[in-house]
Design a protein around this motif. Structure first.
Motif, mmCIF file in Angstrom:
data_model
loop_
_atom_site.group_PDB
_atom_site.id
_atom_site.type_symbol
_atom_site.label_atom_id
_atom_site.label_comp_id
_atom_site.label_asym_id
_atom_site.label_seq_id
_atom_site.Cartn_x
_atom_site.Cartn_y
_atom_site.Cartn_z
ATOM 1 N N ALA A 255 6.245 8.591 -3.046
ATOM 2 C CA ALA A 255 5.848 7.252 -3.278
ATOM 3 C C ALA A 255 5.428 6.358 -1.925
ATOM 4 O O ALA A 255 4.517 5.975 -1.461
ATOM 5 C CB ALA A 255 6.180 6.437 -4.361
ATOM 6 N N VAL B 173 2.003 5.519 0.157
ATOM 7 C CA VAL B 173 1.841 4.119 0.388
ATOM 8 C C VAL B 173 1.545 3.986 2.037
ATOM 9 O O VAL B 173 0.626 3.458 2.477
ATOM 10 C CB VAL B 173 2.874 3.101 0.042
ATOM 11 C CG1 VAL B 173 2.468 1.677 0.483
ATOM 12 C CG2 VAL B 173 2.924 3.127 -1.492
ATOM 13 N N SER C 191 -1.162 -4.620 -2.785
ATOM 14 C CA SER C 191 -0.926 -4.264 -4.419
ATOM 15 C C SER C 191 -2.070 -3.329 -4.903
ATOM 16 O O SER C 191 -1.581 -2.691 -5.869
ATOM 17 C CB SER C 191 -1.515 -5.850 -4.891
ATOM 18 O OG SER C 191 -0.469 -6.761 -4.611
ATOM 19 N N GLU D 204 -0.387 0.065 -3.929
ATOM 20 C CA GLU D 204 0.751 0.400 -4.746
ATOM 21 C C GLU D 204 0.485 0.584 -6.202
ATOM 22 O O GLU D 204 1.213 1.384 -6.938
ATOM 23 C CB GLU D 204 2.057 -0.772 -4.724
ATOM 24 C CG GLU D 204 2.418 -0.920 -3.371
ATOM 25 C CD GLU D 204 3.529 -2.240 -3.115
ATOM 26 O OE1 GLU D 204 4.390 -1.931 -2.231
ATOM 27 O OE2 GLU D 204 3.250 -2.876 -3.948
ATOM 28 N N HIS D 205 -0.462 0.074 -6.630
ATOM 29 C CA HIS D 205 -0.816 0.282 -8.069
ATOM 30 C C HIS D 205 -1.520 1.645 -8.102
ATOM 31 O O HIS D 205 -1.227 2.162 -9.328
ATOM 32 C CB HIS D 205 -2.294 -0.795 -8.330
ATOM 33 C CG HIS D 205 -2.875 -0.442 -9.488
ATOM 34 N ND1 HIS D 205 -2.468 -1.035 -10.866
ATOM 35 C CD2 HIS D 205 -3.983 0.149 -9.941
ATOM 36 C CE1 HIS D 205 -3.431 -0.516 -11.997
ATOM 37 N NE2 HIS D 205 -4.263 0.339 -11.355
ATOM 38 N N ALA E 224 1.370 4.308 -8.179
ATOM 39 C CA ALA E 224 2.272 4.118 -9.022
ATOM 40 C C ALA E 224 1.814 4.778 -10.442
ATOM 41 O O ALA E 224 2.325 5.424 -11.178
ATOM 42 C CB ALA E 224 2.638 2.868 -9.484
#
Length: 203
Positions: free
Chosen positions: A97, A101, A144, A147-148, A151
């Motif tokens: 992850a 990112v 954001s 990361e959304h 995820a």
């Protein structure tokens, strides 16, 4: 006078897709091409002096070489490799992850290039290697948003840490020059053309 016997029609090669990518399977299926899937583990490292399209073509040909020794004379294996290039940096599949990112932070707000290398290797020794390029522009993204996406979609099997067919493709891609399907993982227009030349498909 004895009747002449026409030459038998050439045997159409049977296509073997050497890829675990659901996107490549989807594209070949929608293209109407019959195929079987055959998988092997192949090292995906490449010589450091190669750049851009050279990397994609090298990897596709390298993957095909793993099948060369046991292809039947009427079989044709298709291998492919998709890479994302930011300038001359190759962004491969992220390890997790955090790296995903980081990759998307580098891509946001910029153009980058997607190359897919393809190798078609026939059991009778014929071989074709080619690549296709698509230039993609991402709008500026917030942390954001990035990361959304990471995820929820876990793009760890995708070069550059994204899939154009995913949510991020809908919200981030503002401009695209070249084949959209190439970004998905297979330049189907070129694949069809080369399959026709090899006698593997026809209309």
């Amino acid at each position: 006078m004895p009747l002449s016997v026409p030459d038998s029609a050439p045997v159409r090669p049977r296509l073997v897709l050497a890829s675990n990518s659901p996107r490549r399977r989807q594209l070949l299926t929608e293209l109407g091409v019959a195929y079987e899937v055959r998988l092997r583990e192949v090292d995906e490292s490449f010589p450091p002096h190669l750049v851009r399209a050279e990397v994609a073509e090298y990897l596709a040909a390298h993957k095909a070489s793993a099948y060369a020794s046991d292809l039947a004379p009427d079989e044709l294996v298709l291998t492919a490799d998709t890479i994302v290039c930011l300038d001359d940096d190759v962004l491969n599949k992220p390890a997790g992850a955090a790296e995903a990112v980081q990759m998307l932070q580098r891509l946001q707000g910029r153009f980058h290039d997607v190359y897919t290398g393809v190798c078609l290797l026939a059991g009778d020794g014929r071989k074709v290697v080619f690549s296709d390029q698509t230039r993609v522009h991402f709008r500026a993204l917030t942390l954001s948003e990035i990361e959304h996406y990471v995820a929820h979609y876990k793009p760890f099997d995708k070069a550059g840490a994204y899939g154009a067919q995913d949510w991020i493709g809908m919200v981030a891609v503002t401009h695209l020059e070249g084949s959209y399907f190439n970004v998905m993982g297979l330049p189907v227009h070129r694949v069809w053309e080369e399959l026709e030349k090899l006698g593997a498909v026809s209309i």
